[in-house]
Write an enzyme that holds these catalytic residues in place. Structure first.
Site, PDB file in Angstrom:
ATOM      1  CE  LYS A 222     128.840  50.140  63.532  1.00 31.34           C
ATOM      2  NZ  LYS A 222     129.040  50.463  64.954  1.00 31.34           N
TER       3      LYS A 222
ATOM      4  N   GLY B   8     143.788  56.683  68.041  1.00 31.12           N
ATOM      5  CA  GLY B   8     142.508  57.220  67.511  1.00 31.12           C
ATOM      6  C   GLY B   8     142.170  58.487  68.272  1.00 31.12           C
TER       7      GLY B   8
ATOM      8  N   GLY C  54     139.290  60.663  67.569  1.00 25.59           N
ATOM      9  CA  GLY C  54     137.992  61.173  67.107  1.00 25.59           C
ATOM     10  C   GLY C  54     137.042  61.265  68.280  1.00 25.59           C
TER      11      GLY C  54
ATOM     12  CB  ALA D 133     135.835  56.675  70.758  1.00 18.78           C
TER      13      ALA D 133
END
Ligand code: NAD
Length: 404
Positions: free
Chosen positions: A102, A212, A214, A216
């Site tokens: 990551k 959220g 965005g 996803a």
């Protein structure tokens, strides 16, 4: 809870069940390489600014390190380490031949102009280019990183190395070697599992809340809305909107595009990012940041199913509370694996220079993620553990087999 402590606690739960030796557990916990770089760019006003950047390469026993790059003001080394560990588990759960890594930059990208963002993205690729490559480490998008950012980074990498294979970054735009279906893959993978649950539990028009909005979260809201589910609440970083009778998600998307936020959507009430977690809905979908469901609020979660599209939204202690309450948590390492599965498909297409149709990509994704879901469910039932520990047990066995 610190996300790294959380990731390690989750790993330890499964290691204990499997009876792993301390030395083996240590090798699974420790990242193989941690790269920290200071990136200096020139801002549009001519001043110079330095940003802290990271790449953590956690594990490559099953294939090249693989995982996104996050641009966020609160990004930090512990978070990147946790996210890299989760990637190693996720790719093993999905049974794709890549490992876990990551990256991140401590930056608020909303404060940068497009040219500054491009300079910073290219600076990340320049600083990291010696450590990455199609057979070494393949980064991808994550929070606040986009296909365009992947294209800039890939271009910088190819210029610096002379590489012709476009497969060092995934999540690229379609005209730069991207895969069809990658833009919807994370939500789509979770949605296939959700459809299976809706069928199994005979849920009629399940009510859904999504934190959220965005890549996803918004895509998941669209998929649920189009399937006729009742999406009652959605939030973004500025808070969100609630309508108990269900939101028209197509109109909510247009509202967000026009106003830059969800707030004040006509016919809705305001709801905070904390409140959305405690709504009385069938399915709660955290799709933003980590550490949202904690020991403090877990007892107030009323959903029957929690589908973790975000990485690390539930703390280890909160997990135990949810398990005792009989709430089914579909863990991040399974629920959001659709993104990395299609990223892997992108690597395959780049290597072969052959490109698949969207329906081909999605049908391969569906087959892969539903098989993982079935395996995780069976492992959890067999060992009388929650789905997360079941998923980790499968992953650890696959990792150790590869190492051997
Ligand atoms: P994104 O940048 O497209 O969207 C992030 C969303 O989170 C935005 O709606 C933003 O408003 C919201 N947000 C930011 N800060 C917030 C806060 N403090 N409270 C509530 N909401 C906040 O990112 P994304 O790709 O949708 O990623 C969301 C989550 O999904 C992350 O945890 C990420 O790691 C995970 N994930 C993404 C992918 C992928 O392919 N994009 C794959 C697997 C997992």
């Amino acid at each position: 809870m610190n996300p790294l402590d959380n990731a390690i606690a989750q790993l330890e739960n499964a290691a204990k069940k499997l009876g792993l030796k301390p030395s083996v557990l240590r090798s699974l916990k420790k990242p193989k390489k941690v790269i920290k770089k200071k990136l200096q760019i020139v801002l549009d006003n001519g001043k110079k600014k330095v940003y802290q950047a990271y790449r953590v390469q956690h594990n490559n026993w099953r294939g090249p390190f693989k995982g996104g790059i996050r641009f966020h003001p609160e990004s930090n080394i512990n978070e990147v380490k946790a996210l890299a560990l989760w990637m190693a588990i996720k790719t093993a759960v999905a049974n794709i031949p890549v490992g876990g890594g990551k990256g991140g930059i401590e930056v608020n990208p909303k404060e940068l102009s497009k040219t500054e963002l491009e300079r910073l993205s290219r600076a990340w690729a320049k600083a990291m280019h010696k450590y990455i490559g199609p057979k070494i480490d393949v980064p991808a998008p994550d929070v606040y990183t986009t296909p365009e950012i992947m294209a800039w980074m890939n271009d910088e990498y190819m210029k610096l190395t002379g590489q012709k294979n476009k497969g060092t970054f995934t999540g690229k735009p379609l005209n730069q070697g991207g895969s069809k279906g990658r833009d919807v893959a994370t939500a789509q993978g979770g949605f296939y599992i959700l459809q299976d649950l809706v069928k199994t539990y005979k849920l009629k028009k399940p009510s859904i809340a999504i934190q959220g909005f965005g890549n996803a979260g918004m895509t998941m809201a669209q998929l649920c809305y189009r399937a006729g589910y009742k999406v009652v609440a959605v939030t973004d970083s500025k808070g969100g909107v609630l309508n108990a009778r269900g939101l028209n998600i197509d109109k909510v998307v247009k509202h967000k595009e026009t106003n830059g936020k969800l707030k004040n959507f006509p016919g809705s009430k305001a709801i905070s990012n904390k409140q959305i977690l405690e709504l009385n809905v069938d399915v709660l979908i955290p799709a933003a940041l980590d550490n949202q469901i904690t020991i403090k609020n877990a007892k107030n979660v009323q959903a029957d199913i929690v589908m973790e599209l975000a990485n690390g939204p539930t703390s280890n202690q909160a997990d135990m509370v949810l398990f005792k309450k009989g709430i089914l948590v579909i863990p991040d390492v399974l629920a959001n694996a659709g993104g990395v599965i299609v990223s892997y498909f992108e690597m395959v297409q780049n290597a072969k220079n052959v490109y698949w149709s969207k329906s081909e990509v999605l049908s391969k994704l569906k087959e892969k993620i539903l098989l993982s879901w079935q395996q995780v469910y069976q492992e959890a039932v067999k060992n009388d553990v929650n789905l997360r520990t079941g998923a980790y047990m499968i992953a650890l066995n696959r990792l150790l087999k590869a190492k051997k």
